[in-house]
Write a protein that holds these residues in place. Structure first.
Motif, PDB file in Angstrom:
ATOM      1  N   CYS A 148      50.676  -0.435   0.941  1.00  0.00           N
ATOM      2  CA  CYS A 148      50.344   0.881   2.138  1.00  0.00           C
ATOM      3  C   CYS A 148      49.353   0.704   2.041  1.00  0.00           C
ATOM      4  CB  CYS A 148      50.256   1.647   0.799  1.00  0.00           C
ATOM      5  SG  CYS A 148      51.056   3.078  -0.614  1.00  0.00           S
ATOM      6  N   MET A 149      48.207  -0.207   2.392  1.00  0.00           N
ATOM      7  CA  MET A 149      46.609  -0.504   3.122  1.00  0.00           C
ATOM      8  C   MET A 149      47.442  -1.088   4.534  1.00  0.00           C
ATOM      9  SD  MET A 149      44.606  -3.120   0.904  1.00  0.00           S
ATOM     10  CE  MET A 149      44.346  -3.034  -0.359  1.00  0.00           C
ATOM     11  N   LEU A 150      48.559  -1.934   4.620  1.00  0.00           N
ATOM     12  CA  LEU A 150      48.487  -2.372   5.187  1.00  0.00           C
ATOM     13  C   LEU A 150      49.666  -1.849   6.378  1.00  0.00           C
ATOM     14  CD1 LEU A 150      49.835  -5.780   4.005  1.00  0.00           C
ATOM     15  CD2 LEU A 150      47.298  -5.560   5.751  1.00  0.00           C
ATOM     16  N   GLY A 151      50.457  -0.438   5.557  1.00  0.00           N
ATOM     17  CA  GLY A 151      51.205  -0.289   6.829  1.00  0.00           C
ATOM     18  C   GLY A 151      52.469  -0.180   6.363  1.00  0.00           C
ATOM     19  N   LEU A 152      52.629  -1.086   6.045  1.00  0.00           N
ATOM     20  CA  LEU A 152      54.129  -1.614   5.342  1.00  0.00           C
ATOM     21  C   LEU A 152      54.979  -0.915   4.178  1.00  0.00           C
ATOM     22  CD1 LEU A 152      53.445  -5.393   4.568  1.00  0.00           C
ATOM     23  CD2 LEU A 152      54.084  -4.462   6.100  1.00  0.00           C
ATOM     24  N   LEU A 153      54.120  -0.144   4.105  1.00  0.00           N
ATOM     25  CA  LEU A 153      54.564   1.611   2.963  1.00  0.00           C
ATOM     26  C   LEU A 153      53.854   2.818   3.940  1.00  0.00           C
ATOM     27  CD1 LEU A 153      55.284  -0.036  -0.648  1.00  0.00           C
ATOM     28  CD2 LEU A 153      57.197   0.542   1.054  1.00  0.00           C
ATOM     29  N   LYS A 154      54.514   3.974   3.636  1.00  0.00           N
ATOM     30  CA  LYS A 154      53.418   5.224   4.404  1.00  0.00           C
ATOM     31  C   LYS A 154      53.350   5.574   2.879  1.00  0.00           C
ATOM     32  CE  LYS A 154      54.441   9.218   7.159  1.00  0.00           C
ATOM     33  NZ  LYS A 154      55.338   9.396   8.271  1.00  0.00           N
ATOM     34  N   THR A 185      52.065   8.582   1.568  1.00  0.00           N
ATOM     35  CA  THR A 185      52.735  10.184   0.993  1.00  0.00           C
ATOM     36  C   THR A 185      51.152  11.213   0.930  1.00  0.00           C
ATOM     37  OG1 THR A 185      52.473  10.458  -1.386  1.00  0.00           O
ATOM     38  CG2 THR A 185      54.471   9.744  -0.197  1.00  0.00           C
ATOM     39  N   GLY A 186      50.176  10.685   1.037  1.00  0.00           N
ATOM     40  CA  GLY A 186      48.854  11.410   1.351  1.00  0.00           C
ATOM     41  C   GLY A 186      47.554  10.917   1.317  1.00  0.00           C
ATOM     42  N   GLY A 187      46.729  11.084   2.498  1.00  0.00           N
ATOM     43  CA  GLY A 187      45.452  10.323   2.848  1.00  0.00           C
ATOM     44  C   GLY A 187      45.752   9.261   3.681  1.00  0.00           C
ATOM     45  N   GLN A 188      45.378   8.518   4.037  1.00  0.00           N
ATOM     46  CA  GLN A 188      45.116   7.088   5.281  1.00  0.00           C
ATOM     47  C   GLN A 188      44.378   6.334   5.053  1.00  0.00           C
ATOM     48  OE1 GLN A 188      43.666   8.815   8.905  1.00  0.00           O
ATOM     49  NE2 GLN A 188      42.259  10.512   7.506  1.00  0.00           N
ATOM     50  N   THR A 189      44.372   5.176   6.354  1.00  0.00           N
ATOM     51  CA  THR A 189      43.893   3.770   5.938  1.00  0.00           C
ATOM     52  C   THR A 189      42.920   4.139   7.328  1.00  0.00           C
ATOM     53  OG1 THR A 189      45.638   2.575   4.791  1.00  0.00           O
ATOM     54  CG2 THR A 189      44.312   1.392   6.113  1.00  0.00           C
ATOM     55  N   LEU A 190      41.742   3.776   7.258  1.00  0.00           N
ATOM     56  CA  LEU A 190      40.990   3.835   8.434  1.00  0.00           C
ATOM     57  C   LEU A 190      40.548   2.346   8.695  1.00  0.00           C
ATOM     58  CD1 LEU A 190      39.156   6.830   8.001  1.00  0.00           C
ATOM     59  CD2 LEU A 190      41.048   6.435   9.129  1.00  0.00           C
ATOM     60  N   LEU A 191      40.975   1.633   9.762  1.00  0.00           N
ATOM     61  CA  LEU A 191      40.450   0.260  10.424  1.00  0.00           C
ATOM     62  C   LEU A 191      39.123   0.554  11.420  1.00  0.00           C
ATOM     63  CD1 LEU A 191      39.650  -2.445  10.116  1.00  0.00           C
ATOM     64  CD2 LEU A 191      42.266  -2.557  11.687  1.00  0.00           C
ATOM     65  N   ASP A 192      38.033   0.653  11.175  1.00  0.00           N
ATOM     66  CA  ASP A 192      36.625   0.767  12.318  1.00  0.00           C
ATOM     67  C   ASP A 192      36.876   2.382  12.295  1.00  0.00           C
ATOM     68  OD1 ASP A 192      35.325  -1.634  12.078  1.00  0.00           O
ATOM     69  OD2 ASP A 192      36.630  -2.359  13.344  1.00  0.00           O
ATOM     70  N   GLY A 193      37.417   3.488  11.782  1.00  0.00           N
ATOM     71  CA  GLY A 193      37.090   4.462  11.910  1.00  0.00           C
ATOM     72  C   GLY A 193      38.611   5.180  12.260  1.00  0.00           C
ATOM     73  N   VAL A 194      39.559   4.422  12.920  1.00  0.00           N
ATOM     74  CA  VAL A 194      40.927   4.683  13.848  1.00  0.00           C
ATOM     75  C   VAL A 194      41.899   4.295  12.291  1.00  0.00           C
ATOM     76  CG1 VAL A 194      42.127   4.214  15.537  1.00  0.00           C
ATOM     77  CG2 VAL A 194      39.882   3.606  15.242  1.00  0.00           C
ATOM     78  N   PRO A 195      42.070   5.500  12.421  1.00  0.00           N
ATOM     79  CA  PRO A 195      43.474   4.972  11.762  1.00  0.00           C
ATOM     80  C   PRO A 195      44.722   4.293  12.053  1.00  0.00           C
ATOM     81  CG  PRO A 195      42.619   8.290  11.903  1.00  0.00           C
ATOM     82  CD  PRO A 195      42.207   7.063  12.897  1.00  0.00           C
ATOM     83  N   VAL A 196      44.654   3.568  10.680  1.00  0.00           N
ATOM     84  CA  VAL A 196      45.722   2.508  11.032  1.00  0.00           C
ATOM     85  C   VAL A 196      47.203   3.393  11.697  1.00  0.00           C
ATOM     86  CG1 VAL A 196      47.472   0.201   9.860  1.00  0.00           C
ATOM     87  CG2 VAL A 196      44.613   0.807   9.345  1.00  0.00           C
ATOM     88  N   SER A 197      47.405   4.908  11.456  1.00  0.00           N
ATOM     89  CA  SER A 197      49.079   4.545  12.054  1.00  0.00           C
ATOM     90  C   SER A 197      48.618   5.027  13.355  1.00  0.00           C
ATOM     91  CB  SER A 197      49.236   5.756  11.399  1.00  0.00           C
ATOM     92  OG  SER A 197      48.100   7.188  10.757  1.00  0.00           O
ATOM     93  N   GLN A 198      47.486   5.110  13.818  1.00  0.00           N
ATOM     94  CA  GLN A 198      48.056   5.009  15.901  1.00  0.00           C
ATOM     95  C   GLN A 198      47.414   3.717  16.347  1.00  0.00           C
ATOM     96  OE1 GLN A 198      44.706   8.104  16.048  1.00  0.00           O
ATOM     97  NE2 GLN A 198      45.745   9.649  13.945  1.00  0.00           N
ATOM     98  N   MET A 199      47.054   3.520  15.034  1.00  0.00           N
ATOM     99  CA  MET A 199      47.154   1.788  15.777  1.00  0.00           C
ATOM    100  C   MET A 199      47.997   0.467  16.521  1.00  0.00           C
ATOM    101  SD  MET A 199      44.086  -0.092  13.728  1.00  0.00           S
ATOM    102  CE  MET A 199      43.210  -1.194  14.962  1.00  0.00           C
ATOM    103  N   LYS A 200      48.261  -0.531  17.810  1.00  0.00           N
ATOM    104  CA  LYS A 200      48.989  -0.817  18.515  1.00  0.00           C
ATOM    105  C   LYS A 200      49.351  -1.659  16.597  1.00  0.00           C
ATOM    106  CE  LYS A 200      48.649  -0.096  22.711  1.00  0.00           C
ATOM    107  NZ  LYS A 200      48.822  -0.531  24.169  1.00  0.00           N
ATOM    108  N   TYR A 201      50.807  -2.638  16.956  1.00  0.00           N
ATOM    109  CA  TYR A 201      50.683  -2.956  15.576  1.00  0.00           C
ATOM    110  C   TYR A 201      50.277  -4.567  15.726  1.00  0.00           C
ATOM    111  CZ  TYR A 201      53.700  -6.848  13.409  1.00  0.00           C
ATOM    112  OH  TYR A 201      54.692  -7.504  12.753  1.00  0.00           O
TER     113      TYR A 201
END
Length: 262
Positions: free
Chosen positions: A48-54, A56-72
């Motif tokens: 989940c933290m790597l984005g391999l599973l989505k 269902t609530g909450g999010q992962t942030l890398l340097d304050g940016v949601p991982v779901s919004q980052m380029k692969y």
């Protein structure tokens, strides 16, 4: 680099979350260990933290940016993932396996260049297994393969390594080599780590912070020495434990002993 999970929840079945409101943060040059019993969701948490599973609530942030919004590719340039070592059925040499860690830095259909090969060799040298570079991955030991997988992750030149039970199925010597490598990367190379482990003693010996997953999907996160306590381990693993410091010539070693089933 800051890696953070905020109120992460996940369930394979929509009627029940196996991870509930998980929150933690990993700062630069630190090691976080994740403890929990078999089947509690440690590997699911990693996915989940790597984005391999989505989530269902909450999010992962890398340097304050949601991982779901980052380029692969942007994400995998900063994160190195070391899965559990399994015998390789493919006829890759060790050098070829480590070169795969450069994929995030290559364009589509681009072949690794001389600089990529040098980075791969430097990663093998850093881990201490450069002498294996021409051997087939199917012909080396489990401990050697684990070190090769760490080198592959390092070849991406990440700021953070995420390792899923890196010392599992290894003998005492290879366990210590892996643990010492994680500490070296954090303190000398400034590469942080998140480590899934079954061993509270290992968590105490290498980590700054620890997250304990409980069977109900909740967690406790904080400084390792404050989190790894007899009551919390008893709740997480369902056994009575004793924690004791063993004096050594140059310091002490903390031993965690399971003494009885509850």
């Amino acid at each position: 680099m800051t890696f953070e999970v905020v109120n992460g929840s996940f369930g394979y079945d929509k009627s029940r979350d196996i991870l509930k409101n998980i929150s933690f943060k990993v700062e630069q040059d630190t090691v976080l260990t994740i403890l929990g019993s078999n089947g509690v969701g440690k590997t699911t948490l990693v996915k989940c933290m790597l984005g391999l599973l989505k989530w269902t609530g909450g999010q992962t942030l890398l340097d304050g940016v949601p991982v779901s919004q980052m380029k692969y590719t942007d994400f995998w340039k900063k994160i190195g993932y070391v899965p559990q070592a399994k015998l390789s059925a493919f006829a890759y040499t060790v050098e070829e396996m480590v070169l795969l860690g450069r994929n995030a830095h290559l364009k589509m259909a681009e072949l690794p260049g001389e600089r990529d090969r040098q980075i791969a060799l430097d990663a093998l040298d850093c881990i201490g297994v450069k002498h294996l570079q021409h051997k087939l991955c199917s012909k080396i030991s489990g401990g050697e393969l684990q070190m090769v997988l760490i080198a592959r992750a390092l070849a991406a030149e990440p700021a953070l390594l995420i390792l899923d039970e890196p010392e599992a199925n290894l003998d005492f010597r290879n366990q210590l080599i892996v643990l010492n490598t994680i500490q070296h990367l954090s303190k000398e190379k400034h590469i942080s780590s998140i480590v899934n482990t079954h061993y509270p003693e290992h968590a105490i010996s290498i980590s700054d912070d620890t997250l304990i997953l409980q069977g109900n999907g909740s967690c406790t996160w904080g400084p390792t020495r404050e989190v790894i306590t007899e009551p919390l381990l008893r709740e997480a693993f369902g056994v009575n434990v004793k924690i004791a410091d063993i004096p050594l010539e140059h310091g002490s070693y903390t031993c965690v002993m399971p003494v009885a089933l509850l």
